[in-house]
Design a protein around this motif. Structure first.
Motif, mmCIF file in Angstrom:
data_model
loop_
_atom_site.group_PDB
_atom_site.id
_atom_site.type_symbol
_atom_site.label_atom_id
_atom_site.label_comp_id
_atom_site.label_asym_id
_atom_site.label_seq_id
_atom_site.Cartn_x
_atom_site.Cartn_y
_atom_site.Cartn_z
ATOM 1 N N ASN A 140 0.826 -1.208 0.000
ATOM 2 C CA ASN A 140 0.000 0.000 0.000
ATOM 3 C C ASN A 140 0.863 1.262 0.000
ATOM 4 O OD1 ASN A 140 -2.372 -1.481 0.007
ATOM 5 N ND2 ASN A 140 -2.594 -1.428 2.236
ATOM 6 N N PHE A 141 1.966 1.220 0.749
ATOM 7 C CA PHE A 141 2.827 2.395 0.808
ATOM 8 C C PHE A 141 3.472 2.646 -0.558
ATOM 9 C CE2 PHE A 141 6.732 4.741 1.654
ATOM 10 C CZ PHE A 141 6.280 5.732 2.511
ATOM 11 N N LYS A 142 3.966 1.590 -1.185
ATOM 12 C CA LYS A 142 4.590 1.763 -2.507
ATOM 13 C C LYS A 142 3.558 2.226 -3.534
ATOM 14 C CE LYS A 142 8.836 -0.875 -2.562
ATOM 15 N NZ LYS A 142 9.663 -1.858 -3.286
ATOM 16 N N ARG A 143 2.351 1.712 -3.415
ATOM 17 C CA ARG A 143 1.295 2.135 -4.339
ATOM 18 C C ARG A 143 1.010 3.626 -4.163
ATOM 19 N NH1 ARG A 143 -4.529 1.932 -4.607
ATOM 20 N NH2 ARG A 143 -5.204 1.430 -6.737
ATOM 21 N N SER A 144 0.995 4.087 -2.921
ATOM 22 C CA SER A 144 0.778 5.508 -2.657
ATOM 23 C C SER A 144 1.934 6.353 -3.186
ATOM 24 C CB SER A 144 0.591 5.743 -1.155
ATOM 25 O OG SER A 144 -0.566 5.102 -0.677
ATOM 26 N N SER B 146 3.799 10.190 -7.472
ATOM 27 C CA SER B 146 4.582 10.522 -8.664
ATOM 28 C C SER B 146 3.669 10.877 -9.831
ATOM 29 C CB SER B 146 5.485 9.347 -9.046
ATOM 30 O OG SER B 146 6.472 9.131 -8.057
ATOM 31 N N GLN B 147 2.557 10.133 -9.955
ATOM 32 C CA GLN B 147 1.630 10.435 -11.041
ATOM 33 C C GLN B 147 0.915 11.756 -10.796
ATOM 34 O OE1 GLN B 147 -0.782 7.198 -12.559
ATOM 35 N NE2 GLN B 147 -2.459 8.610 -13.018
ATOM 36 N N ALA B 148 0.507 12.015 -9.538
ATOM 37 C CA ALA B 148 -0.154 13.280 -9.219
ATOM 38 C C ALA B 148 0.783 14.457 -9.479
ATOM 39 C CB ALA B 148 -0.619 13.276 -7.765
ATOM 40 N N PHE B 149 2.057 14.272 -9.158
ATOM 41 C CA PHE B 149 3.060 15.307 -9.404
ATOM 42 C C PHE B 149 3.141 15.605 -10.907
ATOM 43 C CE2 PHE B 149 7.172 17.125 -10.142
ATOM 44 C CZ PHE B 149 7.540 17.786 -8.997
ATOM 45 N N GLU C 167 -1.096 -1.631 -14.557
ATOM 46 C CA GLU C 167 -1.575 -1.916 -13.213
ATOM 47 C C GLU C 167 -1.311 -0.766 -12.238
ATOM 48 O OE1 GLU C 167 -0.031 -5.589 -11.872
ATOM 49 O OE2 GLU C 167 -1.272 -6.796 -13.213
ATOM 50 N N ASN C 168 -0.280 0.041 -12.479
ATOM 51 C CA ASN C 168 0.045 1.110 -11.552
ATOM 52 C C ASN C 168 -0.545 2.455 -11.968
ATOM 53 O OD1 ASN C 168 1.560 -0.571 -9.904
ATOM 54 N ND2 ASN C 168 3.397 -0.325 -11.145
ATOM 55 N N LEU C 169 -1.386 2.455 -12.989
ATOM 56 C CA LEU C 169 -1.996 3.692 -13.435
ATOM 57 C C LEU C 169 -3.207 4.025 -12.577
ATOM 58 C CD1 LEU C 169 -1.816 3.312 -17.319
ATOM 59 C CD2 LEU C 169 -0.267 4.568 -15.814
ATOM 60 N N PHE C 170 -3.424 5.312 -12.365
ATOM 61 C CA PHE C 170 -4.541 5.775 -11.549
ATOM 62 C C PHE C 170 -5.278 6.867 -12.315
ATOM 63 C CE2 PHE C 170 -0.856 4.717 -8.972
ATOM 64 C CZ PHE C 170 -1.360 3.799 -8.058
ATOM 65 N N THR C 171 -6.556 6.994 -12.041
ATOM 66 C CA THR C 171 -7.250 8.167 -12.544
ATOM 67 C C THR C 171 -6.688 9.390 -11.820
ATOM 68 O OG1 THR C 171 -8.978 8.123 -10.848
ATOM 69 C CG2 THR C 171 -9.336 6.768 -12.830
ATOM 70 N N PRO C 172 -6.843 10.593 -12.361
ATOM 71 C CA PRO C 172 -6.348 11.790 -11.657
ATOM 72 C C PRO C 172 -6.900 11.911 -10.245
ATOM 73 C CG PRO C 172 -6.865 12.330 -13.924
ATOM 74 C CD PRO C 172 -7.350 10.919 -13.710
#
Length: 219
Positions: free
Chosen positions: A91-95, A100-103, A155-160
């Protein structure tokens, strides 16, 4: 109120942290390493660099040492490796990946390439959000994507929205653990906070200048 004053207020008003044997041994082993010599054991090299940049904004060096002066990043990395459960590590690595994506979504550059002003901007976005916005971040952080039918690259992609929510939680974790590790480091404990190697004497009445000048006691 600036960041350093906020930290001082926390130091003046906070209680104490219970530091277990494992955390204590990590603290003792994470003294400041030579410049650019620290290598993460849990995070990737890129995530470790991002962590130091976040901590440099949250606890900067001023008239007292900053987080990176006492190797707080090394403590957090070692703590994650030695203390967290496998699920908590994931969970920590996912966060961290979400941050990084939010940045990148916010600043249109990779987090590893960001400077102090960039990190200040992204941190202010979350920590200066309105209570309603922060509540929404927290609500959305519980929402997860269905990993089925995704390639490893996806798999590591997130919506904004998910990236922002997880990034908010990640920054809160870094802030809380960073302040804890900073306050319990040897340098800060002995030279910044009120340090008494043999506490316990009962003093019913004395000037505050003789009792740490309002600083939190180093424990």
């Amino acid at each position: 109120m600036n960041r350093r004053q906020a930290l001082k207020n926390i130091g003046y008003g906070a209680g104490f942290f219970v530091v277990g044997p494992t955390a204590l041994s990590i603290l003792q082993g994470c003294k400041k390493e030579p410049e650019n010599k620290w290598q993460p054991v849990f995070l990737s090299a890129g995530q470790g660099l991002i962590l130091t940049k976040i901590l440099d904004v949250i606890i900067p060096a001023t008239d007292t040492p900053g987080a990176n002066d006492v190797n707080v990043a090394g403590f957090i990395d070692a703590y994650m490796e030695k203390v967290l459960s496998p699920e908590e590590k994931q969970n920590f690595k996912r966060s961290a990946e979400a941050f990084s994506q939010a940045f990148k979504n916010e600043l249109e550059k990779e987090a590893e390439e960001g400077n102090t002003e960039d990190f200040l901007r992204i941190i202010k976005k979350f920590f200066e959000a309105t209570p309603a916005q922060q509540e929404e971040f927290a609500r959305r952080s519980g929402e997860t994507q269905d990993p089925m039918d995704k390639t490893p690259e996806e798999e590591n992609l997130f919506t904004p929205e998910q990236a922002d929510s997880l990034a908010f939680g990640y920054l809160k974790d870094i802030r809380n653990m960073g302040i804890w590790a900073w306050k319990t480091s040897e340098e800060i404990g002995e030279n910044v906070l009120w340090y008494d190697p043999v506490p316990g004497e009962y003093i019913p009445c004395a000037p505050i200048t003789e009792l740490g000048s309002g600083r939190a006691m180093s424990l």
